[in-house]
Scaffold this motif. Structure first.
Motif, PDB file in Angstrom:
ATOM      1  N   GLU A   1      44.513  65.974  26.062  1.00 51.84           N
ATOM      2  CA  GLU A   1      44.225  65.443  24.732  1.00 51.84           C
ATOM      3  C   GLU A   1      44.476  66.504  23.664  1.00 51.84           C
ATOM      4  OE1 GLU A   1      40.497  63.390  24.584  1.00 51.84           O
ATOM      5  OE2 GLU A   1      40.417  63.500  22.413  1.00 51.84           O
ATOM      6  N   ARG A   2      44.036  67.731  23.939  1.00 56.60           N
ATOM      7  CA  ARG A   2      44.250  68.834  23.000  1.00 56.60           C
ATOM      8  C   ARG A   2      45.740  69.100  22.806  1.00 56.60           C
ATOM      9  NH1 ARG A   2      42.996  74.456  25.235  1.00 56.60           N
ATOM     10  NH2 ARG A   2      45.014  73.950  26.084  1.00 56.60           N
ATOM     11  N   ASP A   3      46.495  69.123  23.924  1.00 57.83           N
ATOM     12  CA  ASP A   3      47.939  69.353  23.834  1.00 57.83           C
ATOM     13  C   ASP A   3      48.617  68.262  23.015  1.00 57.83           C
ATOM     14  OD1 ASP A   3      48.344  70.749  27.208  1.00 57.83           O
ATOM     15  OD2 ASP A   3      47.651  71.645  25.329  1.00 57.83           O
ATOM     16  N   ASN A   4      48.205  67.019  23.232  1.00 58.86           N
ATOM     17  CA  ASN A   4      48.770  65.911  22.448  1.00 58.86           C
ATOM     18  C   ASN A   4      48.457  66.085  20.969  1.00 58.86           C
ATOM     19  OD1 ASN A   4      49.872  64.644  24.670  1.00 58.86           O
ATOM     20  ND2 ASN A   4      48.100  63.315  25.004  1.00 58.86           N
ATOM     21  N   LEU A   5      47.239  66.503  20.678  1.00 57.80           N
ATOM     22  CA  LEU A   5      46.873  66.724  19.278  1.00 57.80           C
ATOM     23  C   LEU A   5      47.671  67.868  18.663  1.00 57.80           C
ATOM     24  CD1 LEU A   5      43.017  66.194  19.426  1.00 57.80           C
ATOM     25  CD2 LEU A   5      44.702  64.733  18.282  1.00 57.80           C
ATOM     26  N   PHE A   6      47.907  68.938  19.429  1.00 57.22           N
ATOM     27  CA  PHE A   6      48.735  70.039  18.923  1.00 57.22           C
ATOM     28  C   PHE A   6      50.144  69.542  18.613  1.00 57.22           C
ATOM     29  CE2 PHE A   6      46.095  73.492  18.603  1.00 57.22           C
ATOM     30  CZ  PHE A   6      45.481  73.909  19.761  1.00 57.22           C
ATOM     31  N   GLU A   7      50.704  68.733  19.517  1.00 56.57           N
ATOM     32  CA  GLU A   7      52.043  68.188  19.271  1.00 56.57           C
ATOM     33  C   GLU A   7      52.050  67.311  18.023  1.00 56.57           C
ATOM     34  OE1 GLU A   7      53.238  67.946  23.988  1.00 56.57           O
ATOM     35  OE2 GLU A   7      53.621  66.220  22.702  1.00 56.57           O
ATOM     36  N   GLN A   8      51.049  66.469  17.893  1.00 61.40           N
ATOM     37  CA  GLN A   8      50.953  65.619  16.704  1.00 61.40           C
ATOM     38  C   GLN A   8      50.799  66.474  15.448  1.00 61.40           C
ATOM     39  OE1 GLN A   8      47.756  62.824  17.130  1.00 61.40           O
ATOM     40  NE2 GLN A   8      48.699  61.776  18.877  1.00 61.40           N
ATOM     41  N   GLN A   9      49.984  67.516  15.565  1.00 62.40           N
ATOM     42  CA  GLN A   9      49.759  68.414  14.426  1.00 62.40           C
ATOM     43  C   GLN A   9      51.071  69.063  13.999  1.00 62.40           C
ATOM     44  OE1 GLN A   9      46.987  68.302  13.047  1.00 62.40           O
ATOM     45  NE2 GLN A   9      46.556  70.177  11.947  1.00 62.40           N
ATOM     46  N   ASN A  10      51.838  69.539  14.980  1.00 67.62           N
ATOM     47  CA  ASN A  10      53.134  70.150  14.663  1.00 67.62           C
ATOM     48  C   ASN A  10      54.077  69.135  14.028  1.00 67.62           C
ATOM     49  OD1 ASN A  10      52.432  72.706  15.537  1.00 67.62           O
ATOM     50  ND2 ASN A  10      53.152  72.339  17.643  1.00 67.62           N
ATOM     51  N   ASP A  11      54.097  67.917  14.576  1.00 67.50           N
ATOM     52  CA  ASP A  11      54.939  66.865  13.989  1.00 67.50           C
ATOM     53  C   ASP A  11      54.511  66.565  12.555  1.00 67.50           C
ATOM     54  OD1 ASP A  11      55.258  64.908  17.074  1.00 67.50           O
ATOM     55  OD2 ASP A  11      56.335  66.694  16.370  1.00 67.50           O
ATOM     56  N   LEU A  12      53.204  66.482  12.335  1.00 66.61           N
ATOM     57  CA  LEU A  12      52.698  66.202  10.986  1.00 66.61           C
ATOM     58  C   LEU A  12      53.043  67.327  10.015  1.00 66.61           C
ATOM     59  CD1 LEU A  12      49.212  64.671  11.833  1.00 66.61           C
ATOM     60  CD2 LEU A  12      51.201  63.468  10.876  1.00 66.61           C
TER      61      LEU A  12
ATOM     62  N   ARG B   1      56.678  67.068   9.175  1.00 69.78           N
ATOM     63  CA  ARG B   1      56.852  65.935   8.255  1.00 69.78           C
ATOM     64  C   ARG B   1      56.389  66.320   6.846  1.00 69.78           C
ATOM     65  NH1 ARG B   1      53.968  60.106   9.167  1.00 69.78           N
ATOM     66  NH2 ARG B   1      54.775  59.119   7.290  1.00 69.78           N
ATOM     67  N   GLN B   2      55.252  67.038   6.778  1.00 68.02           N
ATOM     68  CA  GLN B   2      54.721  67.477   5.491  1.00 68.02           C
ATOM     69  C   GLN B   2      55.711  68.414   4.795  1.00 68.02           C
ATOM     70  OE1 GLN B   2      51.249  70.005   5.670  1.00 68.02           O
ATOM     71  NE2 GLN B   2      50.383  69.070   3.823  1.00 68.02           N
ATOM     72  N   ARG B   3      56.321  69.337   5.563  1.00 63.59           N
ATOM     73  CA  ARG B   3      57.311  70.251   4.988  1.00 63.59           C
ATOM     74  C   ARG B   3      58.506  69.489   4.429  1.00 63.59           C
ATOM     75  NH1 ARG B   3      57.595  73.510   9.852  1.00 63.59           N
ATOM     76  NH2 ARG B   3      55.427  74.003  10.063  1.00 63.59           N
ATOM     77  N   ARG B   4      58.951  68.493   5.190  1.00 63.37           N
ATOM     78  CA  ARG B   4      60.092  67.698   4.719  1.00 63.37           C
ATOM     79  C   ARG B   4      59.748  66.963   3.418  1.00 63.37           C
ATOM     80  NH1 ARG B   4      61.102  64.286   9.505  1.00 63.37           N
ATOM     81  NH2 ARG B   4      60.546  65.815  11.034  1.00 63.37           N
ATOM     82  N   ILE B   5      58.531  66.439   3.375  1.00 62.76           N
ATOM     83  CA  ILE B   5      58.104  65.727   2.161  1.00 62.76           C
ATOM     84  C   ILE B   5      58.033  66.699   0.985  1.00 62.76           C
ATOM     85  CG2 ILE B   5      56.160  64.504   1.082  1.00 62.76           C
ATOM     86  CD1 ILE B   5      55.592  63.268   3.832  1.00 62.76           C
ATOM     87  N   GLU B   6      57.490  67.904   1.249  1.00 62.82           N
ATOM     88  CA  GLU B   6      57.387  68.905   0.176  1.00 62.82           C
ATOM     89  C   GLU B   6      58.775  69.303  -0.329  1.00 62.82           C
ATOM     90  OE1 GLU B   6      53.193  71.024   1.567  1.00 62.82           O
ATOM     91  OE2 GLU B   6      55.063  72.103   1.826  1.00 62.82           O
ATOM     92  N   LYS B   7      59.737  69.421   0.593  1.00 64.36           N
ATOM     93  CA  LYS B   7      61.099  69.771   0.184  1.00 64.36           C
ATOM     94  C   LYS B   7      61.697  68.664  -0.677  1.00 64.36           C
ATOM     95  CE  LYS B   7      62.880  72.943   3.613  1.00 64.36           C
ATOM     96  NZ  LYS B   7      63.895  73.154   4.633  1.00 64.36           N
ATOM     97  N   ALA B   8      61.368  67.457  -0.299  1.00 65.32           N
ATOM     98  CA  ALA B   8      61.921  66.321  -1.045  1.00 65.32           C
ATOM     99  C   ALA B   8      61.327  66.235  -2.442  1.00 65.32           C
ATOM    100  CB  ALA B   8      61.670  65.026  -0.293  1.00 65.32           C
ATOM    101  N   LEU B   9      60.151  66.763  -2.630  1.00 67.53           N
ATOM    102  CA  LEU B   9      59.527  66.709  -3.954  1.00 67.53           C
ATOM    103  C   LEU B   9      60.208  67.713  -4.811  1.00 67.53           C
ATOM    104  CD1 LEU B   9      55.758  66.420  -3.003  1.00 67.53           C
ATOM    105  CD2 LEU B   9      57.204  64.626  -3.923  1.00 67.53           C
TER     106      LEU B   9
END
Length: 102
Positions: free
Chosen positions: A80-91, A94-102
């Motif tokens: 569960e922790r590993d899955n959350l780390f993967e999700q965290q990295n994906d998020l 995604r956040q970086r991409r959104i920030e670049k787009a702004l």
């Protein structure tokens, strides 16, 4: 020889030794008696070892079951922790991409 025969023979020998001074005067008799006493103690110890081994096995199986359950739970937590780390990295990506787009 049955246990009863051994006990009777032992009692006869004990009476003979008690009423004579064979234990004190005859080194062979002393060694024989000492051997019988030590042999009896060894048998008692072996019986106690068997009892303790049986008790240990009963306790051990219960402990192992508890440990297995805990290990399985730990594996679940790690997954569960590993899955959350993967999700965290994906998020974060995604956040970086959104920030670049702004």
């Amino acid at each position: 020889m049955t246990d009863m025969e051994k006990k009777v023979l032992m009692r006869i020998c004990t009476k003979i030794v008690a009423e004579t001074e064979l234990y004190v005067t005859d080194p062979e008799m002393q060694n024989l008696i000492d051997w019988v006493c030590v042999s009896g103690q060894i048998k008692e110890n072996n019986n106690r070892i068997r009892e303790l081994t049986g008790e240990y096995k009963q306790i051990e199986s219960g402990c192992r079951e508890g440990v297995r359950e805990k290990l399985e739970r730990m594996k679940e937590v790690c997954r569960e922790r590993d899955n959350l780390f993967e999700q965290q990295n994906d998020l974060k990506e995604r956040q970086r991409r959104i920030e670049k787009a702004l």
